[in-house]
Design a protein around this motif. Structure first.
Motif, mmCIF file in Angstrom:
data_model
loop_
_atom_site.group_PDB
_atom_site.id
_atom_site.type_symbol
_atom_site.label_atom_id
_atom_site.label_comp_id
_atom_site.label_asym_id
_atom_site.label_seq_id
_atom_site.Cartn_x
_atom_site.Cartn_y
_atom_site.Cartn_z
ATOM 1 N N ILE A 246 69.229 10.285 -44.396
ATOM 2 C CA ILE A 246 69.090 10.997 -45.690
ATOM 3 C C ILE A 246 68.474 10.243 -46.686
ATOM 4 O O ILE A 246 67.517 10.500 -47.394
ATOM 5 C CB ILE A 246 70.233 11.600 -45.986
ATOM 6 N N GLU A 247 68.775 8.760 -46.562
ATOM 7 C CA GLU A 247 68.165 7.914 -47.772
ATOM 8 C C GLU A 247 66.652 7.571 -47.460
ATOM 9 O O GLU A 247 65.963 7.336 -48.354
ATOM 10 C CB GLU A 247 69.022 6.809 -47.725
ATOM 11 N N ARG A 248 66.504 7.637 -46.173
ATOM 12 C CA ARG A 248 65.346 7.124 -45.826
ATOM 13 C C ARG A 248 63.916 8.237 -45.767
ATOM 14 O O ARG A 248 62.956 7.814 -45.895
ATOM 15 C CB ARG A 248 65.160 6.679 -44.317
ATOM 16 N N MET A 249 64.393 9.550 -45.501
ATOM 17 C CA MET A 249 63.234 10.654 -45.115
ATOM 18 C C MET A 249 62.999 11.045 -46.351
ATOM 19 O O MET A 249 63.711 11.179 -47.418
ATOM 20 C CB MET A 249 63.896 11.703 -44.045
ATOM 21 N N ASN A 250 61.693 11.833 -46.581
ATOM 22 C CA ASN A 250 61.366 12.718 -47.666
ATOM 23 C C ASN A 250 61.094 14.263 -47.297
ATOM 24 O O ASN A 250 60.263 14.790 -47.737
ATOM 25 C CB ASN A 250 60.049 12.113 -48.106
ATOM 26 N N PHE A 251 61.771 14.773 -46.235
ATOM 27 C CA PHE A 251 61.438 16.049 -45.675
ATOM 28 C C PHE A 251 62.063 17.403 -46.841
ATOM 29 O O PHE A 251 63.272 16.875 -47.452
ATOM 30 C CB PHE A 251 62.036 16.312 -44.443
ATOM 31 N N LYS A 252 61.582 18.309 -46.824
ATOM 32 C CA LYS A 252 61.972 19.483 -47.597
ATOM 33 C C LYS A 252 63.195 20.198 -46.810
ATOM 34 O O LYS A 252 64.048 20.899 -47.420
ATOM 35 C CB LYS A 252 61.166 20.142 -48.218
ATOM 36 N N ARG A 274 70.719 17.338 -52.856
ATOM 37 C CA ARG A 274 69.327 16.715 -52.734
ATOM 38 C C ARG A 274 68.320 17.813 -52.857
ATOM 39 O O ARG A 274 67.252 17.421 -52.733
ATOM 40 C CB ARG A 274 69.147 15.652 -51.575
ATOM 41 N N GLY A 275 68.605 19.062 -52.652
ATOM 42 C CA GLY A 275 67.515 19.936 -52.698
ATOM 43 C C GLY A 275 67.013 20.245 -51.254
ATOM 44 O O GLY A 275 65.934 20.755 -51.095
ATOM 45 N N ILE A 276 67.640 19.690 -50.245
ATOM 46 C CA ILE A 276 66.955 19.589 -48.901
ATOM 47 C C ILE A 276 67.635 21.130 -48.274
ATOM 48 O O ILE A 276 68.842 21.205 -48.036
ATOM 49 C CB ILE A 276 67.220 18.540 -48.174
ATOM 50 N N ILE A 277 66.924 21.724 -47.820
ATOM 51 C CA ILE A 277 67.373 23.004 -46.772
ATOM 52 C C ILE A 277 67.828 22.612 -45.489
ATOM 53 O O ILE A 277 66.703 21.967 -44.737
ATOM 54 C CB ILE A 277 66.312 24.151 -47.011
ATOM 55 N N TYR A 278 68.803 22.897 -45.017
ATOM 56 C CA TYR A 278 69.312 22.468 -43.886
ATOM 57 C C TYR A 278 69.472 23.978 -43.011
ATOM 58 O O TYR A 278 70.476 24.627 -43.648
ATOM 59 C CB TYR A 278 70.526 21.660 -43.798
ATOM 60 N N ALA A 279 68.907 24.375 -42.033
ATOM 61 C CA ALA A 279 69.165 25.177 -41.228
ATOM 62 C C ALA A 279 70.409 25.014 -40.157
ATOM 63 O O ALA A 279 70.117 24.126 -39.276
ATOM 64 C CB ALA A 279 67.841 25.815 -40.303
ATOM 65 N N PRO A 280 71.602 25.737 -40.237
ATOM 66 C CA PRO A 280 72.612 25.263 -39.564
ATOM 67 C C PRO A 280 72.346 25.368 -37.902
ATOM 68 O O PRO A 280 71.757 26.436 -37.563
ATOM 69 C CB PRO A 280 73.594 26.330 -39.824
ATOM 70 N N ASP A 281 72.360 24.053 -37.326
ATOM 71 C CA ASP A 281 71.986 24.208 -35.873
ATOM 72 C C ASP A 281 72.357 24.971 -34.795
ATOM 73 O O ASP A 281 71.862 25.785 -34.155
ATOM 74 C CB ASP A 281 72.193 22.778 -35.356
#
Length: 351
Positions: A246-252, A274-281
Motif C-alpha cells: 500500500i505504501e509502494r503502489m499508486n493504483f486507484k 487512501r481513496g483506493i477502491i478495493y473490489a472484495p475478492d
C-alpha cells in the motif's frame, strides 16, 4: 483447534491420511446453510500442517460468503492436499482423494484449484460423484477461466465507473499479476476493450506466451507493483495486499481474482482512507463458482457468462453501500452476504 473452528463458525475440519498413496489431505466445511459445501482442491507444498489447515479454513469461509453474496445455493468448503516430497503416483492419489470426498456423503463437492487440473478431478470420479469442474466430454464446463475472467472484467468495469465516472475501459491501464487461466483470459478481454495491459507471472514461459499472443507489456514480477496504471489486478495467490504494498503502489483500483488478497482484513479500512477502491475478492472472483454451479443444472456457457456479467451489479451495489454507510468495501460485502444467510436460516428455522 476446536476453539479456532468455533470462533470462525466452521462446521467440520476433516483429515485423511493414506500412506500407500502418499496422500495427506484436509477438508474444511464452513457453513451449509444454503446447501452442500463446495470448494476447490489445492495441491501445494505447505511449510507446515498448520499452514495447510489455515489455508483450508480461510478459503472455506470465503466460499460461504462468496456463494451467499452472488445468490448461489451452496455452502463454503475447501480441500487442501499437502504435496509430498516424493514423486506422486497420480491415479492412486486421486482415487484415494475421491474416497475421502465420498466419505462425507455429499456434504462437500470438490472442484479444481491451484495446483490441480480438470484431469485430476476427473480421476476422483472413479470413487465419488461429488465433483464438478469437469471437461465438456463428461458434461462439465471445462476450463472455468473465461467465465471467472468475465466476472472480474465486469466487476472491474463497475470500479472504473465509480472511480473515473466512465464505463468505457478504452485507454485504461491495468497491471495483472498472474497469467494463469483467469489472468490470461482477463488480459485478452481487457485488450479487446482497448486497455493497455501490463502483466507478469513467476513462470516466464507463461509471460512470454501471453505477451506474444495478446500484445501485453510484460514486466518483472517484482516490479508489477510499481507500474503506472489505474488498476491493479491480482490473479495469483493471496496475501499480496500488505502495508508495504500500500505504501509502494499508486493504483486507484484493486480488482482481481486471487483469493484472500488482503494480508489482514483491517487493510480494507486503510485502502478506503487512501481513496483506493478495493473490489472484495470473494465477490469479483465468483465467476469460477458460477461456472461450476451451472454444471449442476446442465452446463451452458452462454448462461454462465451472462450470470458472471452480473458481478458488475453486485460490485456496484457494494460500492454504493460502502459509500452510504462509511464501512470499507470488504465489510460491506460481508454484511450483504450475512443478510442472505440470516434470511435463509430464519426460513429453515435455524435461528
Amino acid at each position: 483447534m476446536f476453539e479456532k473452528i468455533k470462533v470462525e463458525g466452521h462446521e467440520q475440519l476433516v483429515f485423511w491420511l493414506d500412506k500407500l498413496a502418499n496422500l495427506r489431505a484436509i477438508i474444511a466445511i464452513h457453513d451449509t446453510t444454503l446447501g452442500p459445501a463446495i470448494g476447490g482442491v489445492r495441491l501445494l507444498r505447505y511449510d507446515s500442517e498448520e499452514d495447510a489447515i489455515c489455508d483450508a479454513l480461510l478459503l472455506s469461509k470465503a466460499m460461504t460468503y462468496k456463494a451467499s453474496a452472488v445468490g448461489v445455493n451452496f455452502g463454503g468448503g475447501q480441500a487442501v492436499i499437502m504435496k509430498p516430497d516424493v514423486p506422486i503416483e497420480s491415479d492412486a492419489l486421486w482415487w484415494s482423494f475421491g474416497r475421502f470426498v465420498n466419505s462425507l456423503g455429499g456434504r462437500f463437492i470438490a472442484s479444481e484449484d491451484v495446483g490441480t487440473s480438470v484431469e485430476d478431478i476427473e480421476k476422483a470420479l472413479r470413487e465419488t460423484k461429488f465433483v464438478v469442474g469437469l471437461s465438456h466430454a463428461l458434461g462439465g464446463g471445462g476450463d472455468p477461466g473465461p467465465v471467472s475472467a468475465h466476472g472480474v472484467y465486469s466487476g472491474l468495469k463497475a470500479c472504473v465507473q465509480k472511480a473515473l465516472g466512465d464505463t468505457s475501459l478504452s485507454g485504461i491501464k491495468v497491471a495483472i499479476q498472474g497469467l494463469g487461466h483467469v489472468g490470461y483470459a482477463l488480459a485478452r478481454e481487457l485488450k479487446v476493450a482497448g486497455c493497455r495491459v501490463y502483466a507478469c507471472d513467476i513462470d516466464s514461459r507463461k509471460s512470454q506466451v501471453a505477451g506474444e499472443n495478446l500484445g501485453l507489456e510484460i514486466v518483472d514480477p517484482q516490479k508489477i507493483f510499481d507500474v503506472d496504471a489505474e488498476v491493479f489486478s491480482p490473479c495469483a495467490l493471496g496475501g499480496v495486499i500488505n502495508e508495504d504494498f500500500i505504501e509502494r503502489m499508486n493504483f486507484k483500483i484493486i480488482a482481481g481474482s486471487a483469493n484472500n488478497q488482503l494480508a489482514d482484513d483491517r487493510l480494507g479500512k486503510v485502502l478506503q482512507d487512501r481513496g483506493i477502491i478495493y473490489a472484495p475478492d470473494f465477490i469479483i472472483g465468483a465467476g469460477g463458482l458460477i461456472n461450476v454451479y451451472n454444471e449442476i443444472e446442465g452446463y451452458d456457457q452462454a448462461r454462465a457468462l451472462s450470470q458472471a456479467g452480473k458481478i458488475y451489479d453486485k460490485i456496484k451495489q457494494i460500492l454504493e453501500f460502502s459509500e452510504q454507510t462509511g464501512v470499507p468495501t470488504l465489510e460491506a460485502a460481508m454484511i450483504i452476504a450475512r443478510q442472505r444467510l440470516d434470511r435463509v436460516r430464519k426460513v429453515r428455522g435455524l435461528i
